[in-house]
Design an enzyme around this catalytic site. Sequence first.
Site, PDB file in Angstrom:
ATOM      1  CE1 TYR A  66      -3.767  -2.257   0.217  1.00  0.00           C
ATOM      2  CE2 TYR A  66      -2.811  -3.015   2.385  1.00  0.00           C
ATOM      3  CZ  TYR A  66      -3.683  -3.274   1.089  1.00  0.00           C
ATOM      4  OH  TYR A  66      -4.847  -4.289   1.235  1.00  0.00           O
ATOM      5  CG  HIS A  88      -8.623  -0.376  -5.727  1.00  0.00           C
ATOM      6  ND1 HIS A  88      -9.386  -0.427  -4.590  1.00  0.00           N
ATOM      7  CD2 HIS A  88      -9.557  -0.266  -6.849  1.00  0.00           C
ATOM      8  CE1 HIS A  88     -10.447  -0.650  -4.939  1.00  0.00           C
ATOM      9  NE2 HIS A  88     -10.656  -0.567  -6.224  1.00  0.00           N
TER      10      HIS A  88
HETATM   11  O1  CA2 Z   1      -5.249  -1.543  -2.622  1.00  0.00           O
HETATM   12  C1  CA2 Z   1      -6.504  -0.781  -2.466  1.00  0.00           C
HETATM   13  O2  CA2 Z   1      -6.460   0.443  -2.370  1.00  0.00           O
HETATM   14  C2  CA2 Z   1      -7.578  -1.589  -1.637  1.00  0.00           C
HETATM   15  O3  CA2 Z   1      -8.629  -0.652  -1.971  1.00  0.00           O
HETATM   16  C3  CA2 Z   1      -6.989  -1.499  -0.135  1.00  0.00           C
HETATM   17  C4  CA2 Z   1      -8.104  -2.427   0.677  1.00  0.00           C
HETATM   18  C5  CA2 Z   1      -8.143  -3.792   0.030  1.00  0.00           C
HETATM   19  O4  CA2 Z   1      -9.272  -4.367   0.769  1.00  0.00           O
HETATM   20  C6  CA2 Z   1      -8.712  -3.667  -1.433  1.00  0.00           C
HETATM   21  O5  CA2 Z   1      -8.744  -4.948  -1.984  1.00  0.00           O
HETATM   22  C7  CA2 Z   1      -7.571  -2.964  -2.174  1.00  0.00           C
HETATM   23  C8  CA2 Z   1      -7.543  -2.616   2.160  1.00  0.00           C
HETATM   24  C9  CA2 Z   1      -7.325  -1.480   2.667  1.00  0.00           C
HETATM   25  C10 CA2 Z   1      -6.382  -1.749   4.060  1.00  0.00           C
HETATM   26  O6  CA2 Z   1      -5.588  -0.594   4.407  1.00  0.00           O
HETATM   27  C11 CA2 Z   1      -4.614  -1.221   5.234  1.00  0.00           C
HETATM   28  C12 CA2 Z   1      -4.261  -0.020   5.983  1.00  0.00           C
HETATM   29  C13 CA2 Z   1      -2.919  -0.210   6.723  1.00  0.00           C
HETATM   30  C14 CA2 Z   1      -2.483  -1.773   6.880  1.00  0.00           C
HETATM   31  C15 CA2 Z   1      -3.148  -2.793   6.134  1.00  0.00           C
HETATM   32  C16 CA2 Z   1      -4.028  -2.610   5.312  1.00  0.00           C
END
Ligand code: CA2
Length: 149
Positions: free
Chosen positions: A24, A101
């Site tokens: 991310y 995303h």
């Molecule tokens: O890639 C992306 O921006 C997503 O929308 C992020 C989502 C995920 O469920 C989508 O499939 C793709 C997850 C966001 C979780 O954010 C986090 C933040 C900190 C640590 C881990 C995850």
Amino acid sequence: MTLPIYVLNGPTLNLLGTREPEIYGSMTLADIEQAVTAHAKTLGLKIVFRQSNHEGELVDWIQEARTKASGLIINAAAYSHTSVAILDALRTVEKPIIEVHLSNLFRREPYRRHSYVTDAATGLICGLKDTGYLLAVDAIARLIKVKTK
Ligand code: CA2
């Protein structure tokens, strides 16, 4: 006066920058908000930037954007893959919608390859981490200009 661009963020994106930077990126959501706001300013545009962990709140903000935004950037996070409610709300927005995303959904688990948001979006940007939000602002700026010319 041009209405602001709404940038809506879904569940757990408030924790960005704390885990999984390889997927991310290392920026926090506050860093992204700052970068997006500064970039929009160079284009003469304003940003309304929000995050919620609650599906209904996101639906309320999408409905608000129908009359108060010139365009919508949305990273619905996990709700992208599950929420017909968000899709239905997006379908009522007659403005450019860019789905963003941070990660490349097509290089990840199969369940991330389908997004309901895509069905209502003008375009999709994924896999470019925080840069995707900046490109989405550029896209909306161009789409608004095309419309108003
Ligand atoms: O890639 C992306 O921006 C997503 O929308 C992020 C989502 C995920 O469920 C989508 O499939 C793709 C997850 C966001 C979780 O954010 C986090 C933040 C900190 C640590 C881990 C995850």
